[in-house]
Design a protein around this motif. Structure first.
Motif, PDB file in Angstrom:
ATOM      1  N   UNK A   1       0.755  -1.019  -0.240  1.00 18.95           N
ATOM      2  CA  UNK A   1       0.166  -0.042   0.096  1.00 18.95           C
ATOM      3  C   UNK A   1       1.022   1.023  -0.390  1.00 18.95           C
ATOM      4  N   UNK A   2       0.917   2.225  -0.710  1.00 21.37           N
ATOM      5  CA  UNK A   2       1.375   3.450  -1.292  1.00 21.37           C
ATOM      6  C   UNK A   2       0.577   4.698  -0.548  1.00 21.37           C
ATOM      7  N   UNK A   3       1.798   5.425   0.157  1.00 14.65           N
ATOM      8  CA  UNK A   3       0.569   6.933   1.333  1.00 14.65           C
ATOM      9  C   UNK A   3       1.844   7.161   0.764  1.00 14.65           C
ATOM     10  N   UNK A   4       1.527   8.282   0.960  1.00 14.83           N
ATOM     11  CA  UNK A   4       1.915  10.124   1.298  1.00 14.83           C
ATOM     12  C   UNK A   4       1.835  10.606  -0.575  1.00 14.83           C
ATOM     13  N   UNK A   5       2.086  12.095  -0.416  1.00 11.68           N
ATOM     14  CA  UNK A   5       2.173  12.729  -1.687  1.00 11.68           C
ATOM     15  C   UNK A   5       2.761  11.847  -3.159  1.00 11.68           C
ATOM     16  N   UNK A   6       3.761  11.464  -3.135  1.00  9.09           N
ATOM     17  CA  UNK A   6       4.356  10.523  -4.689  1.00  9.09           C
ATOM     18  C   UNK A   6       3.591  10.055  -4.669  1.00  9.09           C
ATOM     19  N   UNK A   7       3.240   9.139  -3.969  1.00 17.16           N
ATOM     20  CA  UNK A   7       1.677   7.840  -4.026  1.00 17.16           C
ATOM     21  C   UNK A   7       0.972   8.361  -4.824  1.00 17.16           C
ATOM     22  N   UNK A   8       0.317   9.184  -4.502  1.00 13.33           N
ATOM     23  CA  UNK A   8      -0.816   9.700  -5.533  1.00 13.33           C
ATOM     24  C   UNK A   8      -0.583   9.710  -7.209  1.00 13.33           C
ATOM     25  N   UNK A   9       0.674   9.639  -7.889  1.00  9.98           N
ATOM     26  CA  UNK A   9       1.262   9.529  -9.172  1.00  9.98           C
ATOM     27  C   UNK A   9       0.801   8.304  -9.182  1.00  9.98           C
ATOM     28  N   UNK A  10      -0.294   8.535 -10.384  1.00  7.25           N
ATOM     29  CA  UNK A  10      -0.781   7.348 -10.898  1.00  7.25           C
ATOM     30  C   UNK A  10      -0.091   5.950 -11.642  1.00  7.25           C
ATOM     31  N   UNK A  11       0.860   7.153 -12.235  1.00  5.54           N
ATOM     32  CA  UNK A  11       2.203   6.643 -13.038  1.00  5.54           C
ATOM     33  C   UNK A  11       2.070   5.150 -11.932  1.00  5.54           C
ATOM     34  N   UNK A  12       2.739   5.409 -10.989  1.00  7.60           N
ATOM     35  CA  UNK A  12       3.885   4.648 -10.201  1.00  7.60           C
ATOM     36  C   UNK A  12       2.909   2.676 -10.176  1.00  7.60           C
ATOM     37  N   UNK A  13       1.402   3.203 -10.822  1.00  2.13           N
ATOM     38  CA  UNK A  13       0.792   1.788 -10.620  1.00  2.13           C
ATOM     39  C   UNK A  13       0.516   1.111 -12.042  1.00  2.13           C
TER      40      UNK A  13
END
Length: 299
Positions: free
Chosen positions: A249-261
């Motif tokens: 589970x990825x939290x934090x502001x950078x974790x909101x970047x959809x490209x990560x998923x």
């Protein structure tokens, strides 16, 4: 039975009381300023003040309480360490809180509390077979929490889950931890902004860099985000190779970047020790900024 938790942040202290007899419904939530510049003793008094205010609303005092803290209580010395609220470091915080409050206190790092809450009442509810859950924080810094069979793994030194301070980039930027090129110095928000400024000569926020990237017209934004995805894939693959969690589970502001998923997920395949096959669910959190205080209550 009511479960009490405190999320101790650098700027605010939040208390939540959950009703364990009623599907963990929130009875009360309240915040006050930490006022950390006034020092350690003042923070303790602010904590007591907040608990007194909440107890007045709830109509009863806690029998015990959990705390999500910046940094961690060192298991051997029982002193705080690694906290960015610097005045906490070197202090016997658990002992002092128990003396001031007169009740048993449980402390855990805020990333561990995030991981515990998401496991038990957040994203983990969609993956009940996940015995190992890793909670990633990617924001101003990079941290993590490890939960195995619904239990936080604090570790021998109290640093279980601290993936942000492993070297990711040889000869990279110096880190406050004493090393250089740490995960935190490569893929945290400030590190990404710093890299963009270094190659472009222009200072932009991460949000602006992303907008420029999606416009397709800014080569420096493209280079910055592609670098993020590459190093993200490498860093997450190491987590998977060592722990092989059933859920990340990825939290934090950078974790909101959809490209990560999407594109970032594909990058993991280059480095995983599984012939390029990745099936690990990697998801966004479900509890938002409530995870820390809920996790503290669940301790």
């Amino acid at each position: 039975m009511k479960l009490w938790g405190i999320d101790l942040g650098g700027t605010k202290i939040e208390c939540a009381v959950l009703d364990s007899n009623n599907n963990l419904e929130v009875v009360v939530r309240m915040r006050i300023a930490t006022e950390s510049a006034k020092g350690y003793e003042h923070i303790l008094s602010q904590i007591k003040k907040l608990i007194d205010l909440v107890a007045e609303q709830v109509g009863e005092r806690p029998a015990k309480i959990g705390f999500a803290t910046p940094g961690v209580l060192e298991p051997d010395s029982q002193l705080m360490k690694n906290s960015n609220t610097i005045c906490l470091n070197g202090k016997p915080m658990k002992k002092d809180l128990e003396e001031i409050l007169g009740i048993p206190v449980q402390l855990a790092n805020d990333a561990n509390c995030f991981a515990l809450a998401e496991t038990l009442i957040g994203a983990g509810k969609d993956y009940p077979r996940a015995e190992v859950v890793f909670g990633v924080i990617m924001g101003t810094g990079v941290g993590g929490g490890l939960v195995v069979n619904n239990k936080i793994i604090g570790g021998h030194h109290g640093i279980g889950g601290e993936w942000g301070h492993n070297i990711l980039e040889e000869n990279g930027d110096s880190c406050y931890c004493g090393k250089a090129g740490c995960v935190e110095q490569v893929i945290a928000g400030p590190a990404l902004e710093r890299h963009y400024e270094k190659i472009s000569g222009v200072k932009l926020s991460l949000k602006e860099i992303l907008e420029e990237y999606h416009s397709g017209k800014n080569e420096f934004a493209t280079a910055t985000i592609e670098r993020l995805l590459e190093f993200y894939g490498r860093a997450i693959s190491t987590l998977i190779n060592v722990l092989d969690p059933g859920l990340i589970v990825i939290g934090g502001g950078v974790g909101n970047i959809d490209l990560l998923y999407t594109a970032g997920y594909d990058k993991i395949k280059k480095y995983i020790f599984n012939k390029g096959v990745v099936t690990t669910p990697i998801v966004k959190p479900k509890l938002g900024d409530s995870a820390g205080v809920f996790g503290a209550a669940l301790l």
